[in-house]
Scaffold this motif. Structure first.
Motif, short mmCIF file in Angstrom:
data_model
loop_
_atom_site.label_atom_id
_atom_site.label_comp_id
_atom_site.label_asym_id
_atom_site.label_seq_id
_atom_site.Cartn_x
_atom_site.Cartn_y
_atom_site.Cartn_z
N THR A 180 55.35 5.63 -27.12
CA THR A 180 54.26 6.47 -27.56
C THR A 180 53.21 5.60 -28.24
O THR A 180 53.51 4.85 -29.16
CB THR A 180 54.76 7.55 -28.54
N ILE A 181 51.98 5.70 -27.76
CA ILE A 181 50.86 4.94 -28.32
C ILE A 181 50.04 5.93 -29.13
O ILE A 181 49.47 6.88 -28.59
CB ILE A 181 49.99 4.32 -27.21
N CYS A 182 49.98 5.72 -30.47
CA CYS A 182 49.30 6.68 -31.33
C CYS A 182 48.19 5.99 -32.11
O CYS A 182 48.26 4.80 -32.41
CB CYS A 182 50.29 7.34 -32.29
N PRO A 183 47.15 6.72 -32.48
CA PRO A 183 46.11 6.16 -33.35
C PRO A 183 46.62 6.08 -34.77
O PRO A 183 47.29 7.00 -35.26
CB PRO A 183 44.96 7.18 -33.22
N SER A 308 45.56 1.25 -26.49
CA SER A 308 45.07 2.14 -27.54
C SER A 308 44.85 3.52 -26.95
O SER A 308 44.36 3.65 -25.82
CB SER A 308 43.74 1.63 -28.12
N PRO A 309 45.21 4.55 -27.67
CA PRO A 309 44.97 5.90 -27.15
C PRO A 309 43.48 6.22 -27.17
O PRO A 309 42.73 5.75 -28.01
CB PRO A 309 45.76 6.79 -28.11
N VAL A 310 43.05 7.04 -26.25
CA VAL A 310 41.68 7.50 -26.20
C VAL A 310 41.55 8.70 -27.12
O VAL A 310 42.30 9.67 -26.99
CB VAL A 310 41.27 7.87 -24.76
N VAL A 311 40.60 8.65 -28.07
CA VAL A 311 40.40 9.75 -29.01
C VAL A 311 39.03 10.35 -28.78
O VAL A 311 38.12 9.71 -28.26
CB VAL A 311 40.53 9.27 -30.47
N GLN A 325 46.28 13.26 -30.34
CA GLN A 325 45.53 12.08 -29.93
C GLN A 325 46.44 11.00 -29.40
O GLN A 325 45.99 9.92 -29.05
CB GLN A 325 44.73 11.54 -31.13
N ASP A 326 47.75 11.26 -29.34
CA ASP A 326 48.69 10.25 -28.89
C ASP A 326 48.68 10.13 -27.38
O ASP A 326 48.23 11.03 -26.66
CB ASP A 326 50.11 10.60 -29.35
N ALA A 327 49.20 9.02 -26.90
CA ALA A 327 49.43 8.82 -25.48
C ALA A 327 50.87 8.36 -25.29
O ALA A 327 51.40 7.59 -26.10
CB ALA A 327 48.46 7.79 -24.91
N MET A 328 51.49 8.86 -24.25
CA MET A 328 52.87 8.48 -23.95
C MET A 328 52.89 7.77 -22.62
O MET A 328 52.30 8.21 -21.64
CB MET A 328 53.75 9.73 -23.91
#
Length: 787
Positions: A180-183, A308-311, A325-328
């Motif tokens: 999980t890629i999170c801001p 990096s996640p896109v926000v 705002q997370d990306a998995m």
């Protein structure tokens, strides 16, 4: 497909729309969902979207490959392909309704805890080798197994989607995982804000630690992000933290991985990411359902890979914070093994590499390099042998042929591609879904343990309505050539091209099949007892059940047989040649011999004919073995019959048969004269092989010749041989070698079948003689044989 970088790997090349110079050479290949290669399953049970394969132009079904990555939709329970020598990793995606990379419900926020509660009863189960304890196939839980294992997927409710990564264990070592890629970043007061919470109360991000296993993920109350980020406005992300214009607006810092392997594959399960390498300011955005492949030289310095996640950049703070705002991402890291010089592979090591050893684990992230062998390695040499096998060089021995594996095998694709079977009391075709292949066990009768004897049935329903074609085999328990014929037919049937329904029964006489016996369990010939009786003997009750529970639903029947034990057959068809449909079906088989037989003899064919079902019997060679040439002939005949009835497109260039009224071209007495009218050797004549008359002989009737005394039997004519009246066809000798009897042909004819058993009693069969049909001969309405 966008390829970024100077390095073009031979493993997976692409056209370059944009390029960035990286040191050391690194290649980024961005594959969008529209570029996936869609492959719809012929059995209607699902479809596969091939994302990438290495080498790029490799054919998954025919070629050896290093690895393959795909996304699969499973619409119903099915059997996965078998891949000896490969390891398989699968991961269930969180939504079965994902279309074009975006979930239907883009605003629903789901925690891992709630997801785990909802999937305690996994949406699917995997069963290896028909084990009694299946493996739960849970959402977002990567699971690996060895490709040699026959694996069945049982779908519980609706369709599912999963990722599949297949890797050659001799060439690669692969690690797969879910991250999980999170801001995350510090706000002005020193707290941690990642866009989760209500804005007034920043909370520490639970996803700062990465590389979590599914067990760790399920133990944490984590946020599962939404999949709707492709329409959002984005900002370019980098590793430095900018000054926030508002202390409540979240900011991002990239997650960095150090890449050491040759290939890294990143599939975005949810959200969107920006990806870059070695701290470059430029990046590539990868949305939900898209894939990024990073290729590098393993001998070069490590590569920094940042995600990096896109926000969303919006002034409405609460709308931002209410959206995840997370990306998995699913990540597969592939290490390419270097070849070992002078490495010899013996047949024993090949056998060992294809045997599964050790227990299965539900969440194994490492695809292990090889297979642990539990037995000592066998020596390739045999003491005292005249011929010693050389491990290093394959020698050619005049006394033996070298084995060549078949070009098409079950290495990647199951032979019949059928799902697991259900159980029913009788065949009801409307109970099975249209546009799919289904299997069912039909309860017949109860045996001595008060358990059902069940008959296997395969039902292929086309997308268009049409007739029902029945194909039966093993009415006699040791007549097996019909089994692979049915398997080949079902393999080639594409339900999206099929009109009507094909019902295949690969084993009618289950008790005889299990006893390697022609007869039923009570010693009776099942194919002399139809239509049977509901109150008769065991074999009569069984015959009655077969006819009324299964065959009564057919419009047409092809009953596949072989010779019985101690006899050999030509490839011939029994049919009522006075019936136009039966005559056409017989000719479409293009057999060596067609025998006119009107039925009325207790066979399954005659019982079906009496009920208006057009039927033929196809005799395919010899008992208790598979004969590939005969099987191929019968398979082609079945497919031609399906084409003739408008059920399936033609698979060859054979012309339709001549009208049933025109038998001159099949009469052996006129065959030479008819052939002389065709200048086959002249290319200008335009006569093709498909237009030539087939070498088929029609017989108006047939009969068996029997012995008058016992002894050692020698039968001389081969099958499909023309015999003149008075010709010596057999001798009988006593055990000391003296001739005690000679048998001569009572008339002209052709050898349909013959005895192959040298031990003969008085009254045993010698030769099955077919009487050649004469030109313009009127066939008898009732034509039987002296079985």
């Amino acid at each position: 497909m966008n390829n970024l970088g100077l390095h073009q790997s031979p493993a997976l090349s692409a056209t370059s729309d944009a390029s960035l110079e990286f040191e050391p050479p690194v290649s980024l290949t961005h594959i969008k969902r529209a570029e996936y290669t869609r492959q719809t399953w012929k059995n209607g049970l699902g479809e596969t979207e091939e994302i990438a394969i290495s080498p790029r132009r490799a054919d998954y079904y025919k070629d050896e490959f290093v690895w393959r990555f795909s996304e699969t939709e499973v619409r119903d329970s099915c059997t996965f392909s078998v891949c000896p020598g490969y390891d398989v990793a699968v991961m269930m995606l969180p939504s079965a309704s994902m279309k074009n990379g975006v979930d239907d419900d883009v605003s629903h926020r789901l925690t891992f805890a709630s997801l785990h509660k909802k999937t305690l009863a996994a949406p699917a189960l995997l069963r290896h080798n028909d084990q009694s304890n299946p493996v739960p196939f849970r959402v977002l839980a990567p699971y690996t197994y060895q490709g040699e294992l026959p694996t069945t997927c049982y779908v519980k409710d609706s369709a599912t989607r999963h990722l599949t990564f297949i890797a050659n264990r001799n060439l690669t070592s692969v690690t797969v995982g879910l991250e999980t890629i999170c801001p995350h970043g510090l706000d002005d007061e020193g707290g941690v804000c990642d866009g989760e919470g209500d804005g007034e109360t920043p909370v520490p991000s639970p996803m700062i630690k990465h590389h979590k296993t599914p067990q760790e993920i399920h133990k944490s109350n984590l946020i599962l992000p939404s999949d709707a980020s492709s329409q959002l406005s984005v900002t370019l992300l980098n590793s430095s933290r900018d000054v926030s214009p508002s202390r409540h607006v979240p900011h991002t810092s990239p997650t960095t991985k150090i890449l050491l392997n040759a290939i890294t594959i990143v599939y975005v399960v949810s959200g969107s990411i920006h990806a870059s390498v070695n701290g470059e300011s430029k990046s590539v955005m990868v949305n939900t359902g898209e894939t990024l492949i990073i290729e590098r030289d393993e001998d070069s310095a490590p590569t920094d890979f940042s995600m990096s996640p896109v926000v969303e950049t919006s002034k409405d703070l609460r709308s931002i914070l209410k959206k995840s705002q997370d990306a998995m991402v699913f990540i597969a890291e592939v290490h390419l093994k270097k070849p070992v010089r002078n490495e010899s592979v013996t047949s024993a090591s090949v056998r060992e590499s294809q045997v599964f050893q050790g227990p299965l684990t539900e969440s194994t992230f490492q695809l292990y390099n090889g297979v642990q062998t539990l037995s000592p390695k066998l020596s390739a040499h045999r003491a005292g042998s005249i011929v010693v096998y050389d491990d290093d060089k394959a020698k050619s021995w005049e006394s033996a042929r070298h084995y060549r594996p078949p070009t098409f095998s079950a290495r990647h694709q199951n032979e019949s591609d059928v799902p697991p079977a259900v159980v029913a009391d009788e065949l009801v075709i409307d109970d099975f879904p249209v546009g799919k292949i289904s299997t069912v066990w039909i309860n017949m009768v109860k045996e001595g343990l008060s358990e059902w004897i069940r008959v296997p049935v395969i039902v292929a329903r086309g997308v268009n309505p049409g007739p029902v074609l029945g194909i039966t085999a093993v009415v006699h328990g040791n007549e097996l050539n019909g089994v692979p014929c049915i398997h080949r037919v079902i393999t080639d049937v594409d339900v999206f091209k099929l009109t009507g329904t094909v019902v295949a029964v690969p084993c009618v006489n289950v008790p005889g099949y299990l006893r390697f016996s022609r007869e039923f369990s009570d010693g009776k010939d099942l194919n002399r007892l139809f239509p049977g009786s509901s109150t008769g003997t065991a074999s009569q009750i069984y015959a009655h059940a077969i006819l009324n529970k299964i065959c009564i639903h057919f419009d047409y029947l092809i009953d596949l047989h072989t010779a019985s034990f101690g006899r050999v057959n030509s490839y011939y068809v029994r049919s009522d040649m006075n019936d136009p449909v039966g005559s056409a079906m017989a000719k479409l088989q293009q057999p060596q011999i067609i025998l006119h037989n009107s039925g009325q003899d207790g066979t399954l064919r005659s019982a079906c004919s009496a009920r208006g079902i057009k039927a033929i019997t196809v005799e395919i060679g010899n008992p208790q073995l598979f004969q590939n040439q005969y099987v191929q002939w019968s398979y082609m005949g079945v497919m031609r019959i399906m084409t003739y009835f408008g059920m399936f497109p033609s698979i060859d260039s054979v012309d339709p048969p001549l009208p049933s009224s025109n038998d001159t071209w099949m009469d052996p007495e006129n065959l030479t004269r008819h052939m002389s009218t065709l200048n086959i050797d002249d290319p200008a004549s335009g006569t093709s092989a498909a237009q030539r008359p087939p070498n088929t002989i029609i017989c108006s009737r047939g009969y068996w010749i029997y012995t008058r005394t016992g002894g050692v039997l020698e039968v001389y004519p081969a099958v499909n041989t023309i015999i003149k009246k008075g010709a010596l066809i057999a001798r009988i000798k006593n055990i000391f070698g003296n001739i005690v009897d000679e048998i001569f042909s009572p008339g002209h004819g052709v050898t349909i079948g013959r005895s192959s058993n040298p031990v003969a009693m008085a009254g045993d069969r010698v030769l099955h003689l077919g009487v050649l049909k004469k030109e313009n001969e009127v066939l008898m309405k009732e034509a039987k044989e002296n079985y």
